[in-house]
Design an enzyme around this catalytic site. Structure first.
Site, PDB file in Angstrom:
ATOM      1  N   LYS A  80       0.843  -1.205   0.000  1.00  0.00           N
ATOM      2  CA  LYS A  80       0.000   0.000   0.000  1.00  0.00           C
ATOM      3  C   LYS A  80       0.875   1.251   0.000  1.00  0.00           C
ATOM      4  CE  LYS A  80      -4.040   1.601   2.677  1.00  0.00           C
ATOM      5  NZ  LYS A  80      -4.905   1.260   3.847  1.00  0.00           N
ATOM      6  N   SER A 155      -9.463   0.537   2.756  1.00  0.00           N
ATOM      7  CA  SER A 155      -8.706   1.443   1.916  1.00  0.00           C
ATOM      8  C   SER A 155      -7.496   0.778   1.238  1.00  0.00           C
ATOM      9  CB  SER A 155      -8.229   2.633   2.756  1.00  0.00           C
ATOM     10  OG  SER A 155      -7.346   2.200   3.784  1.00  0.00           O
ATOM     11  N   SER A 179      -9.699  -1.771   6.884  1.00  0.00           N
ATOM     12  CA  SER A 179      -9.074  -1.507   5.583  1.00  0.00           C
ATOM     13  C   SER A 179      -8.209  -2.630   5.029  1.00  0.00           C
ATOM     14  CB  SER A 179      -8.245  -0.218   5.650  1.00  0.00           C
ATOM     15  OG  SER A 179      -9.085   0.901   5.636  1.00  0.00           O
TER      16      SER A 179
END
Lengths: 471, 48
Positions: A80, A155, A179
């Site tokens: 990420k 996310s 997330s």
């Protein structure tokens, strides 16, 4: 399906050790799949192909000389875009950090480097990790490889999409209110939110310090355990890890020895289609010999409220200066959800923090006195389309995002370890999942149970095909 | 009203009931001695 990129991380690692495949071959396979799937999913923000191939060649040379460092040596991963690498841009999903270069390398990346993992680049994420779906007005939406018209979950959106489409063998994400688990559930992969305090957050973007966890998304619980082995443990740069012990891949557990508590109130909130898949998953647990008992998390609404106060206040605090100086560079909804944090009294925030230990004890007494692990829905609704979950007005957030995070957020406040395990497909052909929640710091036992579940089922073996993904 | 203003207004309207619920929960659960640092201790004490 054939090809080394389609193996699990554990299988690819074994093949590397046996000399049946090289790190360069694995990396090239992943790059080829990124070529096929990258544009469909928008999973990558910064692909570093040449650097990855150079690292793979170095890994092969080291392995050929008898120096395999461990199970991650030569394995391609990506992470990420909020996990910093010194000198490289980490956008954190925002134009505000479009040219910001990280001053440090995250402890987790340094540990993966030391383990010999190959870093393919940075992955799509929701702006400032502040959303449940995978929408991003700055970088475009991430698209679900099972159906690009549907959300990836967020996310850690690129992590979910890239693992599902077999572009990488695993990825690190972050989880403040689901997330890691949301994209794992929407994309049909295995996601693991560790206990708060097990994995260092040093060198990563904060979202809400009290709730933030870093953890892996991969194809199986075993793969997650292999990644966790490299990244977990004490780090002087993150004092929340002071109590963390070194993590080892757990030995096998007999499911017949497990009692699994079903959170009945959460289960009742699932739509009929998702509820049926969850019941099927429970039947599969029963067939393993596990005992299933009903349980209820006490104070569930209180936990949601306390978690909300902590999250809103810490998020507003972290973003105060950017919100003051560059408000136009926030998605309107994210700005709108963050601003109220400035209007919550300090005493309410301190209250939410000071009862956290007492709340955890109440939950442990009510739940873990009756069972070893807790079973709960992941997302109680079918995976929504990107169009229907786009936030055009305030009410949209509550309509779609509320149900998506409702069963995730409590476990961040409680600091508990949670696995998201795929368990079937909804009527639209999109994956569904359940959460399996462990005791405080019971990460190893939880992963062992997840590995047992995946030995008895094959949902984790399903992968999307390109012909399923209309351009 | 712009979208952020609408969202702020909506959440601001939610704040008083949210804070009232939090106060009620804390009144019911907390003891005089509870403090934030009790959480890591509870995690450790409850570990398997």
């Amino acid at each position: 399906m054939t090809g080394p990129a389609l193996m699990t991380l554990a299988a690819a690692s074994a093949a590397l050790s046996a000399g049946r495949v090289s790190a360069v071959e694995l990396t090239r396979e992943c790059l080829a799949r990124i070529g096929d799937w990258g544009a469909v999913t928008n999973a990558f923000i910064d692909l570093r192909a040449e650097e990855a191939l150079a690292a793979a060649r170095a890994a092969d040379a080291e392995i050929a000389a008898g120096g395999r460092r461990g199970p991650l040596h030569g394995i391609p991963l990506a992470h990420k875009d909020m996990i910093y690498r010194q000198g490289r841009i980490s956008t954190c999903g925002s134009v505000i950090r479009g040219d910001w270069r990280a001053p440090v390398t995250a402890t987790v990346l340094a540990r993966l480097d030391a383990a010999g993992a190959i870093d393919l680049g940075t992955l799509h994420m929701v702006e400032w990790a502040g959303g449940a779906t995978g929408h991003n007005i700055h970088f475009g939406d991430a698209c679900n490889p099972w159906d690009p018209a549907r959300v990836t979950g967020g996310s850690s959106s690129g992590a979910g999409a890239s693992v599902a489409a077999r572009m990488v063998f695993g990825a690190l994400g972050s989880d403040t209110a689901g997330s890691i688990r949301l994209p794992a559930s929407c994309c049909g992969v295995t996601g693991f939110k560790p206990s708060w305090g097990l994995v260092s957050r040093h060198g990563t973007m904060p979202r809400a310090w009290t709730l933030d966890c870093l953890g892996p998304l991969a194809r199986t619980a075993e793969d997650c355990a292999l990644i966790l082995t490299a990244i977990a443990g004490r780090d002087a740069a993150d004092p929340t890890t002071d109590r963390a012990e070194a993590f080892r891949v757990p030995s096998a557990v007999d499911p017949a020895a497990l009692t699994i508590g079903v959170e009945t109130a959460m289960l009742a909130e699932a739509t009929p289609a998702i509820g049926a898949l969850l019941e099927t998953a429970l039947d599969a647990w029963r067939r393993t010999g596990a005992r299933i008992v009903p349980v209820a998390i006490p104070d569930l609404q209180d936990i949601a409220d306390l978690s909300g106060v902590v999250s809103i206040v810490e998020g507003a605090t972290i973003h105060r200066q950017f919100m003051r100086d560059r408000p136009e560079d926030y998605a309107p909804d994210l700005f709108g959800r963050s601003e109220p944090g400035f209007h919550i009294p300090a005493t309410a925030y301190a209250d939410a923090l000071r009862v956290r230990g007492a709340v955890l004890k109440r939950v442990a007494d009510a739940v873990f006195a009756r069972c070893d692990l807790l079973f709960a829905p992941a997302i109680p609704i079918p995976v929504p389309t990107r169009a229907e979950s786009r936030i055009a007005q305030a009410a949209d957030f509550a309509r779609v995002h509320g149900p998506m995070v409702r069963h995730m957020r409590p476990f961040n406040y409680l600091g508990l370890p949670v696995l998201s395990l795929p368990c079937g497909f909804d009527p639209n052909g999109l994956p569904a999942a359940f959460q399996l929640v462990g005791r405080p710091m019971g990460d190893a036992a939880l992963l062992a149970a997840g590995m047992a579940w995946q030995r008895a089922t094959d949902w984790h073996d399903h992968a999307p095909a390109l012909e399923q993904a209309p351009a | 009203m712009t979208q952020p203003q609408a969202r702020v207004a909506e959440i601001a309207a939610d704040l008083p009931p949210l804070l009232a619920r939090v106060r009620a929960a804390v009144d019911r659960i907390a003891t005089f001695e509870d403090e934030p640092y009790a959480f890591p201790a509870a995690q450790t004490a409850l570990r398997p």
